[in-house]
Design an enzyme around this catalytic site. Structure first.
Site, PDB file in Angstrom:
ATOM      1  N   SER A 149      40.667  39.655  49.552  1.00 23.52           N
ATOM      2  CA  SER A 149      39.497  39.470  48.707  1.00 23.52           C
ATOM      3  C   SER A 149      38.574  38.450  49.343  1.00 23.52           C
ATOM      4  O   SER A 149      39.000  37.632  50.166  1.00 23.52           O
ATOM      5  CB  SER A 149      39.927  38.980  47.318  1.00 23.52           C
ATOM      6  OG  SER A 149      38.826  38.550  46.548  1.00 23.52           O
ATOM      7  N   TYR A 162      43.797  34.382  40.631  1.00 29.32           N
ATOM      8  CA  TYR A 162      43.482  35.517  41.511  1.00 29.32           C
ATOM      9  C   TYR A 162      43.114  35.015  42.904  1.00 29.32           C
ATOM     10  O   TYR A 162      43.629  35.519  43.915  1.00 29.32           O
ATOM     11  CB  TYR A 162      42.348  36.338  40.921  1.00 29.32           C
ATOM     12  CG  TYR A 162      41.996  37.568  41.725  1.00 29.32           C
ATOM     13  CD1 TYR A 162      42.758  38.726  41.629  1.00 29.32           C
ATOM     14  CD2 TYR A 162      40.902  37.576  42.585  1.00 29.32           C
ATOM     15  CE1 TYR A 162      42.437  39.852  42.360  1.00 29.32           C
ATOM     16  CE2 TYR A 162      40.578  38.695  43.323  1.00 29.32           C
ATOM     17  CZ  TYR A 162      41.342  39.834  43.207  1.00 29.32           C
ATOM     18  OH  TYR A 162      41.026  40.953  43.943  1.00 29.32           O
TER      19      TYR A 162
END
Length: 257
Positions: A149, A162
């Site tokens: 990510s 996250y």
């Protein structure tokens, strides 16, 4: 020309496992690997979505099947590998795309949400790598592709657990590369840009933010699922033999601005 490209990029005869393969980037990657000739096993929690995804796989390449598993349950991950070995034999390509993105403000993030995020996004790729990586190394060939990510390297709003899990995933990628690359296993990560997937559906419901994210790229647009087909095949193929331990940003230049 066709023979040259086929030698570089064919996945015919390779067995691939794609977690999170029922939707989003995971499904897009699975479709690409299947089209390149791999026999692909899609893994996710919900069997009805897996069945639909398998039905959408391209014909004329490899094959597609599915196995259901909750990647947030470590015992279930071990059972998944046992099933894979019993039904499909050795795995050549592992793609870790399954993930959860729970995003309250950090001071509201519960320990339960933290644990669930880390179990799915980081523990599962670790366990799968531990179970499958040594076999790849023993066979002298393997590919591990972890879907990371932008939050692997920068904080976004409410990135919380996250972002931590994805930063850990890129570090795990380097560790997997260090452990097994000398024996033919290349481990790399893909860091997507801003892409419309079920994981960030809520963000795309805000047109102002969506357009602002597009303007931050060099290409002037947000990502689409098709943007990941070519890079996935490359990282899973013989063409990737000297590329390992890397995080490849597929983001239209977002990370460079």
């Amino acid at each position: 020309m066709d023979d040259f490209l086929n030698q570089l990029f064919t996945l015919r005869g390779r067995k691939a496992v794609v977690t999170g393969g029922s939707s989003g980037i995971g499904e897009s990657v699975a479709r690409a690997l299947c089209a390149a000739g791999a026999d692909v096993v899609l893994v996710a929690r919900r069997s009805e979505l897996l069945k639909d995804a398998v039905a959408r796989m391209p014909t004329g390449g490899g094959t597609a099947s599915w196995l259901g598993a909750d990647l947030g349950d470590r015992a279930a991950v071990h059972r998944l590998v046992d099933q894979l070995e019993q039904r499909h034999g050795a795995t050549d390509i592992l793609v870790n795309s399954a993930g959860v993105n729970i995003r309250p403000p950090l001071d509201e993030l519960s320990e339960e949400d933290w644990d669930r995020t880390l179990r799915t996004n980081l523990d599962a790729p670790f366990v799968l790598g531990q179970r499958l990586g040594p076999g790849m190394a023993a066979n002298g060939w393997g590919r591990i592709v972890n879907i990371a990510s932008q939050q692997s390297v920068r904080a976004f709003g409410n990135s919380g657990a996250y972002g931590v899990s994805k930063a850990g995933l890129t570090a795990l990628t380097r560790s997997q590369a260090e452990a097994w690359s000398a024996r033919g296993v290349c481990a790399n990560a893909i860091a997507p840009g801003f892409v419309h997937t079920p994981l960030n559906e809520a963000v795309f419901r805000d047109p102002v933010r969506t357009e602002a994210m597009a303007r931050r790229t060099m290409t002037g647009r947000n990502g689409v699922l098709a943007d990941f087909a070519g890079v996935a095949v490359f990282l899973a193929s013989d063409a990737c033999a000297y590329v390992t331990g890397q995080t490849l940003f597929v983001d239209g230049g977002f990370s460079s601005t």
